[in-house]
Design a protein around this motif. Structure first.
Motif, PDB file in Angstrom:
ATOM      1  N   GLY A   1       4.712   3.853  14.971  1.00 13.91           N
ATOM      2  CA  GLY A   1       4.792   3.069  13.733  1.00 13.91           C
ATOM      3  C   GLY A   1       6.127   2.373  13.555  1.00 13.91           C
TER       4      GLY A   1
ATOM      5  N   TYR B   1      -0.083  -3.213  11.195  1.00 14.83           N
ATOM      6  CA  TYR B   1      -0.566  -1.995  10.543  1.00 14.83           C
ATOM      7  C   TYR B   1      -1.996  -1.676  10.995  1.00 14.83           C
TER       8      TYR B   1
ATOM      9  N   THR C   1       1.815   6.071   8.259  1.00 12.78           N
ATOM     10  CA  THR C   1       2.038   4.852   9.052  1.00 12.78           C
ATOM     11  C   THR C   1       2.572   3.731   8.167  1.00 12.78           C
ATOM     12  N   ALA C   2       2.016   3.618   6.968  1.00  7.18           N
ATOM     13  CA  ALA C   2       2.490   2.580   6.044  1.00  7.18           C
ATOM     14  C   ALA C   2       3.935   2.849   5.629  1.00  7.18           C
TER      15      ALA C   2
ATOM     16  N   LEU D   1       6.049   1.885   8.560  1.00 11.30           N
ATOM     17  CA  LEU D   1       6.101   0.421   8.641  1.00 11.30           C
ATOM     18  C   LEU D   1       7.086  -0.136   7.602  1.00 11.30           C
TER      19      LEU D   1
ATOM     20  N   LEU E   1       2.265  -1.593   1.797  1.00  9.50           N
ATOM     21  CA  LEU E   1       2.086  -2.814   2.598  1.00  9.50           C
ATOM     22  C   LEU E   1       2.602  -4.033   1.843  1.00  9.50           C
TER      23      LEU E   1
END
Lengths: 327, 280
Positions: free
Chosen positions: B82, B113, B174-175, B178, B267
């Motif tokens: 990620g 993503y 993961t977000a 990111l 995001l």
């Protein structure tokens, strides 16, 4: 309509721990490049060449000023459909092959599968890595990556191509291939904007040039106009007596014995007539009178020296002294 | 929505899809990923041996270990791949060529993503397959009388609920990775993401912090953190499924909705930060 136009384009980067001071990497750049030109953007390392290219590609945003490509704001998506870009020392994805990378980029332009395949096959052959197309990019040398970089920049048949130090990392054969490729692009009527600090490359391919020093554009114009400045004359004489050598030679910029009984005198542009007369009167024979044109290297070095002289003289200069973050 | 606007939206989604497929292709060839997945599968398989040395608790041990391994290695994949989504791409400057193509920065972020979520989905599926295979073998080896003593069948489909919530949690992590990778270096992004993962599992304690501290200011601050930081504890239903306790569908839907909302917020924040960033 110019292919590329900038007006008072300026970029400042905050520097220092508290980021309160600024370094002006590009200072009021006003420039216009006509369609079909091969424009050499020249300057020493840290002059602001890459910063300018990044501003034109909107990888960074200007502090002030305007940048347009093909009459549209630089960085807009429709402009990106019509341009190509080779970054300095390009790096791509380790786990893709050259072919996969180009197919991926071609896909982003929305080409149909057959068209993508045709473009990629042609380009890989053109840049000389057709036989390595299925090798992972992590196995590629710097020169091979540079070729992949050139190929990806041309995948959409761009109207305007931006090349940042395109000859960097290439061997003489590779440099020649890239030079020919740029000349091909010119023949096809495309606009090429390339940055370089290798002057020999620029001299052989660009029709127009701009010289950037410390973020300021110090000269711009047709290359033959820039180089039209005469450096002086070279007067070749035979049988110049020792007395005359001392009398006349001391007034010349330089006197060199080039063969037995033959000398070359370098004289200022306005003094050639007087030197010719003096040599004939002293009993010598004039063999040749050759104009000494400035090379691009002469011009470039003089521009850098002038700019540095101005900077040193300017006491109210507000520019930061740190080396710039990008070239 | 007009026809041209909907056409533009579809074209935009197509670009996101191209970026996502590329990320997936890159990720599945990454050696780090292989190492993590192989290690996770070995651990799940090894849980069978672990089960053998525990009297009567073998199935529970295998279920516990399998779910925990999926969660832990999923976390590693989410963090290590990620953060590479943006940080490494900027660091290695491969992003320059990509952003000179007709790809907007929001499309880039969303594509990256989506690509990693796809990679995670495949890997979680591999781990689920390994987990059920081990339990299937075990169930097959045991006698019907022995199996009758288990709280739930070895290959209880209810475990899929736990795997699903683990996956939603990994989407959230993961977000987070990111987001941090759009604002900081790769190493810092990894440290911050793992830190937030740990904090997220103890987030519920912050809600009632006033019961353990006298300072109202500290309690208010803790309450503030409770609302801002992700609450990851609800995603952990391992104990419930291992002990055959029911996990209502309503609970799963609500927890998923919370995860999806948090992902959307992250995001959005990543897109805002990334769209203004200078790539020096």
């Amino acid at each position: 309509m110019p292919a590329i136009r900038t007006e008072a384009l300026t970029k400042e980067f905050p520097v220092g721990f508290w980021r309160k001071r600024v370094h002006r990497a590009l200072d009021q750049l006003t420039l216009s490049v006509e369609p079909g030109e091969v424009f050499g953007f020249l300057g020493p390392n840290g002059a602001g060449k890459t910063t300018t290219l990044k501003l034109l590609l909107q990888l960074i945003f200007p502090t002030s000023g305007v940048a347009e490509i093909l009459g549209r704001p630089a960085g807009s998506v429709d402009v990106r459909h019509r341009i190509g870009y080779l970054p300095e020392t390009p790096y791509f994805y380790d786990n893709l092959t050259a072919e996969e990378l180009l197919l991926y980029f071609a896909k982003l332009f929305g080409y149909a599968p057959a068209d993508r395949r045709r473009r990629v096959d042609r380009l890989l052959d053109e840049v000389g890595i057709g036989s390595e197309r299925r090798q992972m990019l992590r196995r590629f040398s710097k020169g091979m990556l540079q070729r992949v970089g050139v190929a990806q920049a041309l995948v959409n048949d761009p109207e305007v191509v931006f090349l940042d130090e395109p000859m960097s990392g290439l061997d003489p054969i590779g440099r020649r291939q890239i030079r020919e490729l740029i000349l091909d692009l010119r023949r096809q009527g495309r606009t090429v904007f390339f940055s370089s600090h290798i002057l020999a490359d620029a001299e052989s391919i660009c029709s127009q040039a701009g010289v950037l020093v410390a973020g300021r554009l110090v000269s711009v114009g047709r290359l033959d106009e820039i180089l039209a400045v005469e450096r002086g004359w070279e007067l070749v004489v035979a049988d110049l007596s020792e007395v005359a050598q001392r009398a006349i030679g001391s007034r010349a910029r330089r006197i060199t014995q080039i063969a037995l009984g033959r000398h070359a005198l370098e004289v200022a542009p306005t003094e050639s007539d007087q030197f010719v007369r003096d040599c004939i009167e002293s009993g010598a024979h004039v063999v040749a009178l050759n104009p000494l044109h400035a090379t691009l290297e002469d011009f470039f070095l003089r521009a850098v020296q002038d700019e540095r002289g101005n900077e040193g003289a300017s006491s109210d200069d507000s520019r930061a002294t740190e080396p710039p973050p990008t070239s | 929505m007009t026809e041209s606007a909907s056409g533009g939206f579809v074209a935009s989604l197509r670009v996101v899809g191209h970026v996502a497929v590329h990320v997936f292709k890159e990720s599945v060839r990454d050696r780090i990923l292989y190492n993590l997945v192989i290690f996770a599968v070995l651990l799940i398989a090894g849980s069978y041996l672990m089960g053998q040395i525990t009297a009567g608790q073998d199935v529970k041990i295998i279920k516990d270990l399998g779910l925990a391994a999926t969660s832990l290695f999923g976390l590693f994949i989410a963090v290590f791949l990620g953060i590479g989504l943006v940080s490494k791409e900027v660091q290695r400057r491969s992003i320059y060529s990509l952003l000179a193509k007709p790809v907007t920065r929001p499309q880039f972020v969303l594509g990256k993503y989506a690509g990693l979520v796809l990679t995670l989905a495949v890997n979680v599926a591999v781990m689920i397959a390994a987990h059920y295979s081990v339990l299937g073998v075990m169930s097959w080896l045991e006698s019907p009388e022995f199996r009758a003593g288990w709280e739930a069948p070895a290959t209880d489909p209810a475990m899929l609920k736990a795997f699903f919530l683990i996956f939603v949690q990994l989407m959230l992590i993961t977000a987070v990775a990111l987001f941090f990778s759009t604002v900081s270096s790769a190493a810092l992004a990894a440290a911050l993401t793992i830190g937030l993962y740990i904090v997220g599992h103890f987030n519920a304690d912050l809600r009632n912090f006033e019961t353990v501290v006298d300072s109202p200011a500290a309690a208010a601050l803790a309450r503030g953190f409770y609302y801002v930081l992700p609450n990851l504890a609800p995603f952990d239903v391992k104990t419930a499924v291992v002990h055959a306790q029911p996990v209502p569908w309503g609970y799963i839907a609500l927890t998923t909705a919370y995860g999806v909302a948090y992902v959307a917020a992250l995001l959005l924040a990543s897109i805002v930060v990334f769209s203004r960033r200078d790539f020096k």
